[in-house]
Design a protein around this motif. Structure first.
Motif, mmCIF file in Angstrom:
data_model
loop_
_atom_site.group_PDB
_atom_site.id
_atom_site.type_symbol
_atom_site.label_atom_id
_atom_site.label_comp_id
_atom_site.label_asym_id
_atom_site.label_seq_id
_atom_site.Cartn_x
_atom_site.Cartn_y
_atom_site.Cartn_z
ATOM 1 N N SER A 15 0.821 -1.217 0.000
ATOM 2 C CA SER A 15 0.000 0.000 0.000
ATOM 3 C C SER A 15 0.853 1.264 0.000
ATOM 4 N N ALA A 16 2.134 1.130 0.377
ATOM 5 C CA ALA A 16 3.026 2.290 0.475
ATOM 6 C C ALA A 16 3.812 2.542 -0.804
ATOM 7 N N LEU A 17 3.597 1.699 -1.829
ATOM 8 C CA LEU A 17 4.431 1.788 -3.028
ATOM 9 C C LEU A 17 3.813 2.723 -4.067
ATOM 10 N N HIS A 18 4.600 3.724 -4.477
ATOM 11 C CA HIS A 18 4.106 4.724 -5.430
ATOM 12 C C HIS A 18 5.169 4.959 -6.504
ATOM 13 N N VAL A 19 4.816 4.686 -7.738
ATOM 14 C CA VAL A 19 5.766 4.788 -8.847
ATOM 15 C C VAL A 19 6.293 6.211 -9.021
ATOM 16 N N GLU A 20 5.569 7.182 -8.529
ATOM 17 C CA GLU A 20 6.025 8.574 -8.656
ATOM 18 C C GLU A 20 7.380 8.796 -7.997
ATOM 19 N N ASP A 21 7.724 7.954 -7.014
ATOM 20 C CA ASP A 21 9.000 8.129 -6.305
ATOM 21 C C ASP A 21 10.193 7.966 -7.238
ATOM 22 N N THR A 22 10.139 7.013 -8.168
ATOM 23 C CA THR A 22 11.254 6.847 -9.103
ATOM 24 C C THR A 22 11.108 7.752 -10.322
ATOM 25 N N ILE A 23 9.882 7.979 -10.764
ATOM 26 C CA ILE A 23 9.690 8.875 -11.902
ATOM 27 C C ILE A 23 10.218 10.269 -11.584
ATOM 28 N N ALA A 24 10.051 10.710 -10.327
ATOM 29 C CA ALA A 24 10.431 12.068 -9.929
ATOM 30 C C ALA A 24 11.927 12.340 -10.061
ATOM 31 N N ILE A 25 12.750 11.287 -9.947
ATOM 32 C CA ILE A 25 14.208 11.513 -9.981
ATOM 33 C C ILE A 25 14.844 10.986 -11.268
ATOM 34 N N SER A 26 14.054 10.382 -12.144
ATOM 35 C CA SER A 26 14.634 9.700 -13.302
ATOM 36 C C SER A 26 15.389 10.638 -14.234
ATOM 37 N N ASP A 27 14.919 11.887 -14.368
ATOM 38 C CA ASP A 27 15.591 12.801 -15.296
ATOM 39 C C ASP A 27 16.932 13.288 -14.768
#
Length: 288
Positions: free
Chosen positions: A197-209
């Motif tokens: 329930s704590a997993l959010h893909v935005e966490d990796t998308i936010a730093i990918s660039d």
């Protein structure tokens, strides 16, 4: 050695328990596990690494499952804890190694504080929009109901997940015994639902660039037959980090358990003094 892969340490970080395994001496290496594992994921890697290995237990996982209740178990929060823990234990400029969710935590921590690390090793790691995998998304949707299931109800799915992620059957069976015990001891359904329930893909998308400008020596090692984190994502990571993907032919998801010698060798390359023919900050490792 005690079967864990190293000696268990426990302390308080900001008043909350934090645990890690340690093995060896020398240049530091910090290893980060994913789901549904614990620091014992690295039990076969740590004895092969030349330096001082510290395998951190993420909050809400492994023996720390009971401590996860009411805490943020997302990757961004785990990365913040990692950086604070490094301050607490006084570990400077480690090689940072991550698998699965731990690979996502490693990327976030490295982007936030690149000067804190001497290198980055990623193996079958979550990244970009590669996660959560379909089975985890299904659990997220069903979390309100699943958390009330009997503990044994999730075991068949757990077994299937572990077997699908290993290419070494003996290691898969060993892995089941190692990792299921933490769930069954602490309420498997509730624990797993709290984690997913704590997993959010935005966490990796936010730093990918920011990965292409990271400037850390890097190694990306990937099981080519992984059905959870596809090798195409590994190639993209390697390109962004300025290195070349090292594939493990036939390798699946749980590379630290099935192919510890390959992972340890990649770590040791970053622990070794840089050679004169490698550009500073950019290392390469070539696939077989």
């Amino acid at each position: 050695m005690n079967g864990l892969g190293g000696h268990l340490h426990e302390d308080l970080l900001d008043g909350e328990p934090i645990r890690w395994l340690e093995h060896g001496e020398g240049s530091p290496v910090v290893l980060l596990h994913g789901i549904p594992t614990s620091p014992r994921l690295w039990r076969h890697v740590m004895p092969l690494v030349s330096g001082r290995s510290l395998a951190l237990e993420m909050a809400g996982y492994g023996s720390s499952i009971p401590d996860g209740e009411g805490r943020d178990l997302g990757l961004s929060a785990q990365a913040d804890r990692l950086l604070r823990w490094l301050d607490m234990v006084g570990v400077e400029a480690p090689v940072l190694v991550g698998h699965d969710l731990g690979g996502g935590v490693a990327q976030i921590a490295a982007v936030r504080a690149p000067g804190r690390f001497s290198g980055l090793v990623l193996t079958n790691a979550v990244c970009y929009d590669s996660w959560p995998i379909p089975s985890v998304k299904a659990m997220q949707r069903a979390a309100p109901v699943l958390r009330f299931l009997p503990e044994t109800a999730l075991y068949p799915s757990f077994v299937q997940l572990i077997h699908r992620g290993h290419d070494d059957r003996a290691r898969a069976l060993e892995s089941l015994g190692v990792h299921w015990q933490h769930y069954v001891a602490h309420g498997a359904a509730r624990s797993l639902m709290r984690q997913v329930s704590a997993l959010h893909v935005e966490d990796t998308i936010a730093i990918s660039d920011q990965l292409p400008s990271l400037g850390l020596p890097a190694r990306v090692v990937w099981g080519e037959a992984d059905r959870f984190q596809k090798v195409e994502y590994g190639r993209r990571l390697a390109a962004d980090l300025g290195t070349t993907l090292q594939p493990i032919p036939g390798g699946k998801h749980f590379t630290p358990e099935d192919h510890p010698e390959v992972i340890a060798a990649a770590v040791d390359e970053l622990l070794a003094p840089p050679s004169t023919d490698t550009a500073p900050g950019r290392g390469e490792i070539h696939g077989r």
